[in-house]
Design a protein around this motif. Structure first.
Motif, PDB file in Angstrom:
ATOM      1  N   LYS A  99       1.487   0.574  16.798  1.00  0.00           N
ATOM      2  CA  LYS A  99       1.710   1.719  15.914  1.00  0.00           C
ATOM      3  C   LYS A  99       3.208   1.914  15.730  1.00  0.00           C
ATOM      4  CE  LYS A  99      -2.461   4.107  17.304  1.00  0.00           C
ATOM      5  NZ  LYS A  99      -3.070   5.383  17.678  1.00  0.00           N
TER       6      LYS A  99
ATOM      7  N   TYR B 114       5.311   7.311   6.984  1.00  0.00           N
ATOM      8  CA  TYR B 114       3.892   7.101   7.261  1.00  0.00           C
ATOM      9  C   TYR B 114       3.708   6.534   8.660  1.00  0.00           C
ATOM     10  CZ  TYR B 114       3.135   7.648   2.251  1.00  0.00           C
ATOM     11  OH  TYR B 114       3.089   8.141   0.974  1.00  0.00           O
ATOM     12  N   ASP B 115       2.585   6.878   9.280  1.00  0.00           N
ATOM     13  CA  ASP B 115       2.198   6.265  10.543  1.00  0.00           C
ATOM     14  C   ASP B 115       1.375   5.024  10.213  1.00  0.00           C
ATOM     15  OD1 ASP B 115       3.349   8.220  12.252  1.00  0.00           O
ATOM     16  OD2 ASP B 115       1.673   9.556  11.808  1.00  0.00           O
ATOM     17  N   VAL B 116       1.815   3.880  10.697  1.00  0.00           N
ATOM     18  CA  VAL B 116       1.158   2.608  10.411  1.00  0.00           C
ATOM     19  C   VAL B 116       0.594   2.059  11.718  1.00  0.00           C
ATOM     20  CG1 VAL B 116       1.472   0.256   9.546  1.00  0.00           C
ATOM     21  CG2 VAL B 116       2.790   2.144   8.546  1.00  0.00           C
TER      22      VAL B 116
ATOM     23  N   ASP C 102      -3.947   0.463   9.154  1.00  0.00           N
ATOM     24  CA  ASP C 102      -4.233   1.813   8.683  1.00  0.00           C
ATOM     25  C   ASP C 102      -2.921   2.499   8.388  1.00  0.00           C
ATOM     26  OD1 ASP C 102      -7.083   1.738   9.038  1.00  0.00           O
ATOM     27  OD2 ASP C 102      -6.773   2.032  11.187  1.00  0.00           O
ATOM     28  N   ILE C 103      -2.905   3.314   7.363  1.00  0.00           N
ATOM     29  CA  ILE C 103      -1.724   4.085   6.999  1.00  0.00           C
ATOM     30  C   ILE C 103      -2.133   5.542   6.913  1.00  0.00           C
ATOM     31  CG2 ILE C 103       0.005   4.502   5.211  1.00  0.00           C
ATOM     32  CD1 ILE C 103      -0.374   1.542   4.405  1.00  0.00           C
TER      33      ILE C 103
ATOM     34  N   GLU D 224       0.835  -1.208   0.000  1.00  0.00           N
ATOM     35  CA  GLU D 224       0.000   0.000   0.000  1.00  0.00           C
ATOM     36  C   GLU D 224       0.867   1.253   0.000  1.00  0.00           C
ATOM     37  OE1 GLU D 224      -3.402   2.316  -0.154  1.00  0.00           O
ATOM     38  OE2 GLU D 224      -3.144   0.197  -0.509  1.00  0.00           O
ATOM     39  N   ILE D 225       1.922   1.262   0.793  1.00  0.00           N
ATOM     40  CA  ILE D 225       2.818   2.425   0.820  1.00  0.00           C
ATOM     41  C   ILE D 225       3.571   2.542  -0.491  1.00  0.00           C
ATOM     42  CG2 ILE D 225       4.877   3.408   1.922  1.00  0.00           C
ATOM     43  CD1 ILE D 225       3.733   2.431   4.592  1.00  0.00           C
TER      44      ILE D 225
ATOM     45  N   ARG E 123       6.217   3.995  12.767  1.00  0.00           N
ATOM     46  CA  ARG E 123       6.456   4.884  11.633  1.00  0.00           C
ATOM     47  C   ARG E 123       7.271   4.115  10.607  1.00  0.00           C
ATOM     48  NH1 ARG E 123       4.789   9.569  10.176  1.00  0.00           N
ATOM     49  NH2 ARG E 123       6.228  11.072   9.291  1.00  0.00           N
TER      50      ARG E 123
END
Length: 63
Positions: free
Chosen positions: A44, A50-52, A61-62, A3-4, A46
């Motif tokens: 959680k 992005y914060d994952v 969630d990204i 996804e990233i 980084r």
């Protein structure tokens, strides 16, 4: 993280190794097995700017 890589417009292998940001074996230990010690919760971290958030359900969630 595909996804990233999609968000960044690069191939997944062009991103830094995920293991550099989080212990993936520990994630599997926490949430990846039916007998995992935690049946709820989230982790959680980084990654690549992005914060994952990885949830106990396997969803992520990204931001």
């Amino acid at each position: 993280m595909t996804e990233i890589s999609r968000l960044e417009g690069v191939e997944p292998f062009e991103l830094p190794p995920l293991e550099d940001c989080v212990d993936t074996e520990s994630l599997d230990s926490l949430f990846g097995r039916p007998d995992a010690p935690f049946h709820e919760g989230e982790v959680k971290f980084r990654y690549a700017g992005y914060d994952v958030t990885v949830k106990y359900t396997g969803e992520f969630d990204i931001a």
